[in-house]
Scaffold this motif. Structure first.
Motif, PDB file in Angstrom:
ATOM      1  N   SER A 247       0.832  -1.216   0.000  1.00  0.00           N
ATOM      2  CA  SER A 247       0.000   0.000   0.000  1.00  0.00           C
ATOM      3  C   SER A 247       0.861   1.257   0.000  1.00  0.00           C
ATOM      4  N   VAL A 248       1.979   1.216   0.720  1.00  0.00           N
ATOM      5  CA  VAL A 248       2.896   2.363   0.754  1.00  0.00           C
ATOM      6  C   VAL A 248       3.447   2.628  -0.647  1.00  0.00           C
ATOM      7  N   ILE A 249       3.840   1.560  -1.343  1.00  0.00           N
ATOM      8  CA  ILE A 249       4.370   1.689  -2.702  1.00  0.00           C
ATOM      9  C   ILE A 249       3.313   2.273  -3.630  1.00  0.00           C
ATOM     10  N   LEU A 250       2.101   1.758  -3.533  1.00  0.00           N
ATOM     11  CA  LEU A 250       1.006   2.210  -4.393  1.00  0.00           C
ATOM     12  C   LEU A 250       0.628   3.652  -4.089  1.00  0.00           C
ATOM     13  N   ARG A 251       0.610   3.994  -2.806  1.00  0.00           N
ATOM     14  CA  ARG A 251       0.257   5.364  -2.422  1.00  0.00           C
ATOM     15  C   ARG A 251       1.318   6.351  -2.918  1.00  0.00           C
ATOM     16  N   ARG A 252       2.587   5.949  -2.831  1.00  0.00           N
ATOM     17  CA  ARG A 252       3.659   6.822  -3.323  1.00  0.00           C
ATOM     18  C   ARG A 252       3.563   7.001  -4.837  1.00  0.00           C
ATOM     19  N   TYR A 253       3.206   5.926  -5.528  1.00  0.00           N
ATOM     20  CA  TYR A 253       3.048   5.991  -6.981  1.00  0.00           C
ATOM     21  C   TYR A 253       1.947   6.987  -7.360  1.00  0.00           C
ATOM     22  N   PHE A 254       0.781   6.879  -6.707  1.00  0.00           N
ATOM     23  CA  PHE A 254      -0.320   7.803  -6.979  1.00  0.00           C
ATOM     24  C   PHE A 254       0.073   9.243  -6.627  1.00  0.00           C
ATOM     25  N   LEU A 255       0.790   9.401  -5.520  1.00  0.00           N
ATOM     26  CA  LEU A 255       1.214  10.735  -5.089  1.00  0.00           C
ATOM     27  C   LEU A 255       2.116  11.376  -6.132  1.00  0.00           C
ATOM     28  N   GLU A 256       3.107  10.629  -6.611  1.00  0.00           N
ATOM     29  CA  GLU A 256       4.036  11.176  -7.602  1.00  0.00           C
ATOM     30  C   GLU A 256       3.328  11.481  -8.913  1.00  0.00           C
ATOM     31  N   LEU A 257       2.379  10.641  -9.286  1.00  0.00           N
ATOM     32  CA  LEU A 257       1.609  10.860 -10.507  1.00  0.00           C
ATOM     33  C   LEU A 257       0.779  12.142 -10.389  1.00  0.00           C
ATOM     34  N   THR A 258       0.108  12.299  -9.252  1.00  0.00           N
ATOM     35  CA  THR A 258      -0.722  13.495  -9.025  1.00  0.00           C
ATOM     36  C   THR A 258       0.135  14.752  -8.952  1.00  0.00           C
ATOM     37  N   GLN A 259       1.266  14.660  -8.271  1.00  0.00           N
ATOM     38  CA  GLN A 259       2.138  15.835  -8.157  1.00  0.00           C
ATOM     39  C   GLN A 259       2.706  16.231  -9.515  1.00  0.00           C
ATOM     40  N   SER A 260       3.089  15.244 -10.335  1.00  0.00           N
ATOM     41  CA  SER A 260       3.586  15.561 -11.676  1.00  0.00           C
ATOM     42  C   SER A 260       2.528  16.299 -12.487  1.00  0.00           C
ATOM     43  N   PHE A 261       1.274  15.929 -12.289  1.00  0.00           N
ATOM     44  CA  PHE A 261       0.181  16.563 -13.012  1.00  0.00           C
ATOM     45  C   PHE A 261      -0.115  17.964 -12.479  1.00  0.00           C
ATOM     46  N   ILE A 262      -0.071  18.138 -11.170  1.00  0.00           N
ATOM     47  CA  ILE A 262      -0.544  19.393 -10.581  1.00  0.00           C
ATOM     48  C   ILE A 262       0.545  20.464 -10.499  1.00  0.00           C
ATOM     49  N   ILE A 263       1.823  20.083 -10.476  1.00  0.00           N
ATOM     50  CA  ILE A 263       2.904  21.071 -10.338  1.00  0.00           C
ATOM     51  C   ILE A 263       2.864  22.136 -11.444  1.00  0.00           C
ATOM     52  N   PRO A 264       2.691  21.769 -12.722  1.00  0.00           N
ATOM     53  CA  PRO A 264       2.600  22.819 -13.753  1.00  0.00           C
ATOM     54  C   PRO A 264       1.439  23.783 -13.515  1.00  0.00           C
ATOM     55  N   LEU A 265       0.317  23.274 -12.999  1.00  0.00           N
ATOM     56  CA  LEU A 265      -0.820  24.150 -12.676  1.00  0.00           C
ATOM     57  C   LEU A 265      -0.477  25.071 -11.513  1.00  0.00           C
ATOM     58  N   GLU A 266       0.172  24.524 -10.490  1.00  0.00           N
ATOM     59  CA  GLU A 266       0.575  25.340  -9.337  1.00  0.00           C
ATOM     60  C   GLU A 266       1.538  26.448  -9.772  1.00  0.00           C
ATOM     61  N   ARG A 267       2.473  26.073 -10.646  1.00  0.00           N
ATOM     62  CA  ARG A 267       3.472  27.045 -11.112  1.00  0.00           C
ATOM     63  C   ARG A 267       2.802  28.173 -11.894  1.00  0.00           C
ATOM     64  N   TYR A 268       1.857  27.811 -12.765  1.00  0.00           N
ATOM     65  CA  TYR A 268       1.172  28.843 -13.552  1.00  0.00           C
ATOM     66  C   TYR A 268       0.300  29.724 -12.674  1.00  0.00           C
ATOM     67  N   VAL A 269      -0.449  29.119 -11.757  1.00  0.00           N
ATOM     68  CA  VAL A 269      -1.343  29.894 -10.886  1.00  0.00           C
ATOM     69  C   VAL A 269      -0.534  30.856  -9.996  1.00  0.00           C
ATOM     70  N   ALA A 270       0.663  30.421  -9.574  1.00  0.00           N
ATOM     71  CA  ALA A 270       1.523  31.308  -8.769  1.00  0.00           C
ATOM     72  C   ALA A 270       1.906  32.557  -9.558  1.00  0.00           C
ATOM     73  N   SER A 271       1.997  32.427 -10.892  1.00  0.00           N
ATOM     74  CA  SER A 271       2.355  33.582 -11.728  1.00  0.00           C
ATOM     75  C   SER A 271       1.215  34.592 -11.840  1.00  0.00           C
TER      76      SER A 271
END
Length: 528
Positions: free
Chosen positions: A355-379
């Motif tokens: 479960s830890v492995i799977l949760r980390r996988y989902f976390l990294e996938l979600t963060q990869s998706f949301i970071i560009p949005l966070e970066r743009y919104v910060a601008s």
């Protein structure tokens, strides 16, 4: 009592959810003890005031653990055993804990401790348990709590928004002897992710996309526990993003939204439903994405690959477990996570580690998706030098979809994710979803509050008494009234320590410089 309300199955609205809706899709019934969770809308007619105590703690919680003012959670422990002395041939009883808090694992443990004894000892035992719960401290984020309940002490820590995503903070060492701690919980809210996803093991990435994009999704399960656990696992797979649409871990024909969610006169809503009643196999056949699961088990065998099936094949109750959809994923499947988890099963890796492995996988996938949005919104945030204490705080720049899309070429998810596919198409889909709407409204509110906090700090750094001495009494009184409003509003702003005290000092010094008649009026103004 900030944690919970306790009900036996005697409250008209709740007793419809407490016993399972049917024998389930496999018609195996729910003999023995069953634990599950449901979620229901708060009545607009009758609003309970006790949840107001939770508001002050909400600010420091992670976004996905903040209470939703429109919903309650019901945590159920249901017992059904054969008893020939009873007319129906079965003993049936439920105990339900109702709370605004989505602390799934915590309440599962609490119910598992008190419900079996309540069924044996009846009301006096329940009253004693409620007395213990009444004495629990408030659920303060970041604080290690020791919660006594009928002879044991549960030790638990409430997460905060400052915790690093994907990590579990160590429980603080208590002053109490370790022998008094009967149960130490590493988490209050997490479900057994790998166990829940094992029936649809090979489609976890596609399911992550469907949840992220807010697609209508039905989980057809053989029991309420498997239904609710799977829905909660789906909702949590996009963490640390919050799932902003409605979700029902256990949905029944008695639910007040039954007609709304099953109508064929309009497209299915952005909702995740967990069901067990065979009736839904026909009623929800028009939904675009259906997960049908069998019994959730963890064995030493590698999960068998279940192909995605076409919806037209889901015609009978005997349909095989699988994912029924015509959805084509935007991203290429990540074979590495599949191999890693398969290897874990072969090597008998503990389910918790899987479960830890799977949760980390989902976390990294979600963060990869949301970071560009966070970066743009910060601008979109105005520069701090544009903030003037004598003007209203500047406004955020509007979100421009095409402008954001242009940023993905150089600063897209390819910087942090190895996955290939149509990321652009997925972003366009996401920007139309309730999850984007909820996420952006939350971020916009946070940034607006930050601007207001910076404006307040800039105002406090001015010599306001000197300003008042150069202006008329009318202008000075107007300034005092505005400062008092800011003093009230500032309680909800992320201001630096000491700013509110500094503002109060400014107000006091300005009032003392005014004539006595005005002093008396202004001192009383704003007091309740």
């Amino acid at each position: 009592m900030c944690f919970v309300m306790v009900w036996r199955n005697r409250v008209p609205r709740l007793h419809r959810f407490a016993p399972p809706d049917s024998g389930g899709l496999e018609d195996k019934g729910c003999l023995g003890d069953t634990q599950f969770c449901f979620r229901f809308r708060q009545s607009s007619v009758r609003k309970l005031s006790w949840h107001c105590f939770l508001d002050q703690f909400d600010r420091d919680l992670p976004i996905y653990l903040k209470k939703d003012p429109a919903y309650y959670y019901g945590y159920v422990y249901f017992r059904q055993v054969q008893d020939k002395t009873l007319k129906r041939g079965y003993f049936q009883k439920s105990l339900v804990l109702v709370s605004k808090l989505p602390y799934i694992h915590f309440f599962h443990i609490v119910l598992g401790h008190i419900a079996p004894e309540y069924f044996e000892k009846n009301d006096p035992f329940l009253e004693a348990a409620c007395s213990d719960i009444d004495r629990w401290p408030s659920p303060v984020p970041g604080k290690t709590l020791h919660l006594p309940i009928m002879g044991i002490v549960i030790k638990v820590r409430i997460p905060t928004c400052h915790d690093k995503p994907g990590t579990t903070e160590a429980l603080q060492t208590a002053h109490k002897p370790a022998t008094q701690i009967s149960i130490a919980l590493p988490t209050v809210h997490e479900v057994d992710l790998f166990r829940c996803f094992s029936p649809v093991f090979f489609h976890i990435q596609m399911l992550w996309e469907l949840v992220l994009l807010g697609e209508p999704l039905v989980v057809m399960a053989p029991s309420p526990s498997e239904s609710s656990e799977t829905v909660l696992a789906l909702v949590s797979c996009i963490s640390p993003l919050k799932y902003y649409s409605d979700f029902r871990p256990y949905f029944t024909i008695h639910d007040s939204e039954f007609k709304e969610y099953t109508t064929r006169t309009q497209a299915p809503p952005s909702v995740i439903l967990g069901v067990t009643n065979p009736f839904f196999a026909k009623t929800l056949q028009h939904w675009p994405h259906i997960i049908r699961i069998g019994d959730i088990k963890l064995s030493g065998e590698v999960p068998k690959q279940v192909k995605v099936k076409k919806l037209k094949n889901l015609k009978t109750l005997d349909s095989k477990p699988g994912v029924y959809t015509s959805y084509k994923p935007y991203l290429n499947r990540d074979e590495e996570i599949i191999k890693q988890l398969q290897k874990g099963v072969q090597q008998k890796r503990p389910a918790e580690a899987q479960s830890v492995i799977l949760r980390r996988y989902f976390l990294e996938l979600t963060q990869s998706f949301i970071i560009p949005l966070e970066r743009y919104v910060a601008s979109l945030m105005p520069l701090q030098k544009s903030i003037s204490p004598w003007k209203s705080p500047p406004q955020l720049k509007p979100f421009n979809q095409e402008e954001f899309m242009k940023t993905l070429e150089k600063a897209g998810p390819q910087l942090t994710s190895r996955l290939k596919g149509d990321w652009i198409g997925m972003y366009r889909h996401f920007l139309k979803s309730p999850n984007f709407d909820g996420w952006f409204r939350t971020r916009r509110k946070e940034m607006t509050q930050k601007l207001e906090a910076l404006h307040l700090e800039a105002l406090c750094n001015e010599d306001l008494l000197f300003w008042s001495q150069k202006h008329t009494e009318v202008e000075t009184v107007d300034l005092v009234l505005k400062l008092k409003d800011k003093l009230t509003d500032g309680e909800n702003l992320p201001v630096k320590p000491g700013i509110m005290e500094k503002l109060q000092m400014h107000i006091d010094s300005i009032i003392l410089a005014l004539p006595e008649d005005l002093q008396g009026i202004l001192i009383k103004t704003g007091k309740t």
